[in-house]
Design a protein around this motif. Structure first.
Motif, PDB file in Angstrom:
ATOM      1  N   GLU A 115      97.571  25.792   2.576  1.00  0.00           N
ATOM      2  CA  GLU A 115      97.042  24.273   2.715  1.00  0.00           C
ATOM      3  C   GLU A 115      97.339  23.505   1.459  1.00  0.00           C
ATOM      4  O   GLU A 115      97.054  23.836   0.356  1.00  0.00           O
ATOM      5  N   THR A 116      97.670  22.023   1.573  1.00  0.00           N
ATOM      6  CA  THR A 116      97.699  21.335   0.695  1.00  0.00           C
ATOM      7  C   THR A 116      96.982  19.632   1.138  1.00  0.00           C
ATOM      8  O   THR A 116      97.067  19.459   2.273  1.00  0.00           O
ATOM      9  N   LEU A 126      95.676  22.917  -3.574  1.00  0.00           N
ATOM     10  CA  LEU A 126      96.724  23.838  -3.042  1.00  0.00           C
ATOM     11  C   LEU A 126      95.742  25.333  -2.735  1.00  0.00           C
ATOM     12  O   LEU A 126      95.000  25.682  -3.585  1.00  0.00           O
ATOM     13  N   VAL A 127      95.543  25.642  -1.304  1.00  0.00           N
ATOM     14  CA  VAL A 127      94.849  26.889  -0.967  1.00  0.00           C
ATOM     15  C   VAL A 127      95.646  27.665  -0.294  1.00  0.00           C
ATOM     16  O   VAL A 127      96.470  27.331   0.756  1.00  0.00           O
ATOM     17  N   ILE A 128      95.736  29.024  -0.825  1.00  0.00           N
ATOM     18  CA  ILE A 128      96.391  30.120  -0.143  1.00  0.00           C
ATOM     19  C   ILE A 128      95.563  31.136   0.309  1.00  0.00           C
ATOM     20  O   ILE A 128      94.903  31.771  -0.394  1.00  0.00           O
ATOM     21  N   VAL A 179      89.167  31.937  -7.155  1.00  0.00           N
ATOM     22  CA  VAL A 179      89.549  32.992  -6.025  1.00  0.00           C
ATOM     23  C   VAL A 179      88.166  33.170  -5.422  1.00  0.00           C
ATOM     24  O   VAL A 179      87.314  33.575  -6.109  1.00  0.00           O
ATOM     25  N   ASP A 180      88.208  33.340  -4.080  1.00  0.00           N
ATOM     26  CA  ASP A 180      86.789  33.641  -3.564  1.00  0.00           C
ATOM     27  C   ASP A 180      87.293  34.369  -2.138  1.00  0.00           C
ATOM     28  O   ASP A 180      88.320  34.826  -1.870  1.00  0.00           O
ATOM     29  N   ARG A 188      90.949  34.146  -0.972  1.00  0.00           N
ATOM     30  CA  ARG A 188      91.454  32.831  -0.722  1.00  0.00           C
ATOM     31  C   ARG A 188      91.655  32.383  -2.273  1.00  0.00           C
ATOM     32  O   ARG A 188      90.592  32.072  -3.117  1.00  0.00           O
ATOM     33  N   PHE A 189      92.875  31.805  -2.741  1.00  0.00           N
ATOM     34  CA  PHE A 189      93.085  31.206  -3.996  1.00  0.00           C
ATOM     35  C   PHE A 189      93.255  29.713  -4.100  1.00  0.00           C
ATOM     36  O   PHE A 189      93.912  29.272  -3.257  1.00  0.00           O
ATOM     37  N   ARG A 190      92.471  29.061  -4.844  1.00  0.00           N
ATOM     38  CA  ARG A 190      92.310  27.840  -4.772  1.00  0.00           C
ATOM     39  C   ARG A 190      92.771  27.110  -6.134  1.00  0.00           C
ATOM     40  O   ARG A 190      92.375  27.326  -7.214  1.00  0.00           O
ATOM     41  N   VAL A 191      93.825  26.205  -6.154  1.00  0.00           N
ATOM     42  CA  VAL A 191      94.525  25.423  -7.120  1.00  0.00           C
ATOM     43  C   VAL A 191      93.965  24.077  -7.152  1.00  0.00           C
ATOM     44  O   VAL A 191      94.244  23.594  -6.099  1.00  0.00           O
ATOM     45  N   ARG A 192      93.260  23.444  -8.211  1.00  0.00           N
ATOM     46  CA  ARG A 192      93.079  22.199  -8.243  1.00  0.00           C
ATOM     47  C   ARG A 192      93.650  21.410  -9.628  1.00  0.00           C
ATOM     48  O   ARG A 192      93.603  21.948 -10.553  1.00  0.00           O
TER      49      ARG A 192
END
Length: 200
Positions: A115-116, A126-128, A179-180, A188-192
């Protein structure tokens, strides 16, 4: 190989093994140097306008064959451009490493979602997410360390540097990565990333 000069096939095989191992060690050293440079603020970044959504699609295309071979569905959510100011090569490397990590730990028949989006605070996200075993809470801070290998990952090939590179590159751009647990399990990895990063 030196002791078996009469067996040319064995000599060629030994030399090929040496070249392959040398290239692996060189790649390891180059990656370690990149991580060190990023952590110290010395990593050279060629900043320009980058669409995070485009980088996600490029990574999905790059790993499409791997995903097909493992029967893993890769789904992209979000079609709008998500602009950031950054180094497209380095950010692309970070996105690719996260997708590679998700595919490694997702079982055949599983699913990876990329997801972006732009968050309300003008931060690009960006969430993978994957349907793999997830990352135990006790390991969620440790996985970013260089060469760290958690118990569930020891059977997987790799240098143990992929997530270190992600963290170093994201932080070099003034962002964060975490990551959570994904909804329904998995990681679920989240980049901000800030969207107003200076180009200087």
């Amino acid at each position: 190989a030196l002791q078996r000069r009469d067996d040319q096939a064995a000599v060629r095989e030994a030399l090929a093994d040496c070249v392959e191992e040398s290239e692996r060690v060189l790649h390891l050293l180059e990656t370690l140097l990149d991580v060190s440079a990023a952590e110290s603020g010395a990593l050279a970044l060629q900043r320009t306008q980058v669409d995070l959504n485009h980088l996600a699609r490029e990574a999905a295309d790059l790993y499409s064959e791997t995903a097909d071979e493992r029967r893993i569905g890769v789904h992209l959510e979000g079609t709008a451009a998500v602009p950031v100011t950054g180094d497209p090569v380095r950010l692309g490397q970070a996105v690719a490493n996260l997708l590679d990590n998700a595919l490694k730990y997702t079982p055949p028949g599983g699913r990876v979602v990329i997801e972006t989006r732009t968050a309300v605070d003008d931060v690009a996200e960006l969430v993978i997410s994957d349907t793999g075993p997830g990352v135990p809470a006790v390991d969620r801070e440790k996985i970013w360390r260089r060469l760290y290998r958690g118990d569930s990952s020891r059977s997987q090939r790799g240098l143990g540097l992929g997530l270190s590179v992600v963290k170093a590159v994201v932080e070099a751009h003034g962002g964060t990565v975490s990551v959570d647990e994904a909804p329904g399990g998995g990681a679920r990895f989240r980049v901000r990333l800030p969207q107003n990063t200076s180009t200087s």
